[in-house]
Design a protein around this motif. Structure first.
Motif, short mmCIF file in Angstrom:
data_model
loop_
_atom_site.label_atom_id
_atom_site.label_comp_id
_atom_site.label_asym_id
_atom_site.label_seq_id
_atom_site.Cartn_x
_atom_site.Cartn_y
_atom_site.Cartn_z
N GLY A 78 14.53 -3.12 3.77
CA GLY A 78 15.51 -4.14 3.40
C GLY A 78 15.45 -4.50 1.93
O GLY A 78 16.47 -4.86 1.32
N GLU A 79 14.24 -4.42 1.34
CA GLU A 79 14.09 -4.75 -0.07
C GLU A 79 14.47 -3.59 -0.99
O GLU A 79 15.02 -3.81 -2.07
CB GLU A 79 12.64 -5.16 -0.35
N LEU A 80 14.19 -2.35 -0.56
CA LEU A 80 14.35 -1.21 -1.46
C LEU A 80 15.70 -0.52 -1.36
O LEU A 80 16.23 -0.03 -2.36
CB LEU A 80 13.24 -0.18 -1.19
N GLU A 81 16.28 -0.45 -0.17
CA GLU A 81 17.54 0.28 -0.01
C GLU A 81 18.68 -0.30 -0.86
O GLU A 81 19.46 0.47 -1.44
CB GLU A 81 17.94 0.33 1.46
N PRO A 82 18.80 -1.64 -1.00
CA PRO A 82 19.87 -2.16 -1.88
C PRO A 82 19.69 -1.75 -3.34
O PRO A 82 20.66 -1.79 -4.11
CB PRO A 82 19.75 -3.68 -1.71
N GLU A 83 18.49 -1.37 -3.74
CA GLU A 83 18.23 -0.94 -5.10
C GLU A 83 18.37 0.57 -5.26
O GLU A 83 18.05 1.13 -6.32
CB GLU A 83 16.83 -1.37 -5.55
N GLY A 84 18.85 1.25 -4.22
CA GLY A 84 19.08 2.69 -4.32
C GLY A 84 17.92 3.56 -3.89
O GLY A 84 18.00 4.78 -3.98
N TRP A 85 16.82 2.95 -3.39
CA TRP A 85 15.66 3.74 -2.96
C TRP A 85 15.92 4.32 -1.56
O TRP A 85 16.42 3.64 -0.68
CB TRP A 85 14.41 2.88 -2.92
N GLU A 86 15.54 5.59 -1.40
CA GLU A 86 15.73 6.30 -0.13
C GLU A 86 14.38 6.79 0.38
O GLU A 86 13.61 7.41 -0.37
CB GLU A 86 16.68 7.48 -0.33
N LEU A 87 14.10 6.53 1.64
CA LEU A 87 12.86 7.01 2.25
C LEU A 87 12.93 8.54 2.37
O LEU A 87 13.82 9.07 3.01
CB LEU A 87 12.66 6.38 3.62
N CYS A 88 11.96 9.24 1.73
CA CYS A 88 12.01 10.71 1.73
C CYS A 88 10.84 11.34 2.47
O CYS A 88 10.79 12.57 2.58
CB CYS A 88 12.08 11.24 0.30
N GLY A 89 9.91 10.54 2.97
CA GLY A 89 8.79 11.11 3.71
C GLY A 89 7.78 10.06 4.09
O GLY A 89 7.71 8.99 3.47
N GLU A 90 6.99 10.35 5.13
CA GLU A 90 5.95 9.43 5.60
C GLU A 90 4.66 10.20 5.83
O GLU A 90 4.68 11.36 6.24
CB GLU A 90 6.38 8.75 6.91
N TRP A 91 3.54 9.53 5.55
CA TRP A 91 2.24 10.13 5.81
C TRP A 91 1.25 9.01 6.07
O TRP A 91 1.11 8.09 5.25
CB TRP A 91 1.80 10.98 4.61
N LEU A 92 0.59 9.06 7.23
CA LEU A 92 -0.33 8.01 7.66
C LEU A 92 0.40 6.67 7.65
O LEU A 92 1.40 6.52 8.35
CB LEU A 92 -1.58 8.00 6.78
N VAL A 93 -0.07 5.69 6.86
CA VAL A 93 0.57 4.37 6.86
C VAL A 93 1.60 4.24 5.73
O VAL A 93 2.23 3.19 5.57
CB VAL A 93 -0.48 3.24 6.71
N TYR A 94 1.79 5.30 4.95
CA TYR A 94 2.61 5.20 3.75
C TYR A 94 4.00 5.79 3.94
O TYR A 94 4.20 6.75 4.69
CB TYR A 94 1.94 5.93 2.58
#
Length: 252
Positions: A136-152
């Motif tokens: 919710g904080e990052l997507e309005p700034e244009g950030w896109e989730l591109c991958g996940e690993w462990l807790v990150y």
């Protein structure tokens, strides 16, 4: 007075220009979009989403994120947690876009020829109920989730979103030769892990019994201690050298 709509279309224009879209095409696109908003009465971000992400869907000369491109370069690499953000910044400046993380945590990247963009990345903890908040904080700034690993979770966005026209690349650096990028701490951890494997294997094969295992563990502890001590001494040497250089500069 600059309105929210003006700021949105200024960012959209800069991002499209950085992607190599001709000014005439940009002007016509912006005019059409403004006309659409005048009819709907909605705001640009409400209607189209974040400007940087929307530009990625409009940029006709650059392949859209995630879409196949036969001429694109492909490269897979990895780093430890002490070094991943630094190397993401380095490779993002060279136009490498992270498409995903594979099953063993490697960054699967692509770089489009001719219209490559610089990319910026960030790493956030998204487990433990933080996913919704972070997105919710990052997507309005244009950030896109591109991958996940462990807790990150790893996020990307074109650098044009923050740097404007400087976010594009006119020439592409050569692809890095390596694929494994370890920090000093990562290398030390790898050495310690290797010693632990060797000692345990030696103990198992030689049938040392309890005294032998105690000696093996003590040896491992000694190796860890020596590695850590060497690192501290090296760091102390760097600090001393920096201070000496600073004193020489002041005396000069």
């Amino acid at each position: 007075m600059t309105t929210e709509s003006d700021r949105y279309f200024a960012e959209l224009t800069d991002t499209l220009r950085a992607a190599g879209v001709p000014d005439e095409q940009i002007a016509a696109t912006v005019e059409d979009l403004r006309g659409h908003l005048a009819e709907t009465g909605t705001g640009p971000e409400e209607e189209f989403g974040p400007a940087a992400a929307f530009a990625g869907r409009l940029g006709g000369l650059a392949p859209l994120p995630g879409e196949p491109d036969e001429q694109a370069e492909n490269w897979t690499w990895t780093a430890d947690f002490f070094n991943d953000r630094r190397m993401l910044a380095v490779h993002g400046e060279q136009g490498w876009e992270v498409e995903s993380l594979d099953a063993i945590g490697r960054f699967v990247c692509r770089r489009a020829p001719g219209a490559a963009l610089r990319w910026e990345y960030r790493r956030e903890v998204i487990k433990g109920g933080r996913r919704t908040k972070v997105l919710g904080e990052l997507e309005p700034e244009g950030w896109e989730l591109c991958g996940e690993w462990l807790v990150y979770g790893y996020f990307k966005r074109p650098k044009a979103a923050s740097a404007g026209p400087e976010g594009g690349l006119e020439t592409l650096p050569a692809r890095p030769r390596g694929w494994l990028f370890l920090s000093g701490r990562g290398k030390a951890a790898l050495v310690i892990w290797g010693l632990a494997v060797v000692l345990c294997l030696a103990a198992a094969l030689s049938g040392l019994g309890l005294p032998g295992y105690v000696i093996a563990l003590l040896s491992l502890g000694y190796a860890i201690g020596m590695t850590y001590t060497a690192k501290l001494e090296m760091d102390k040497g760097y600090v001393y050298a920096d201070r000496k250089a600073a004193r020489n500069d002041e005396s000069a």
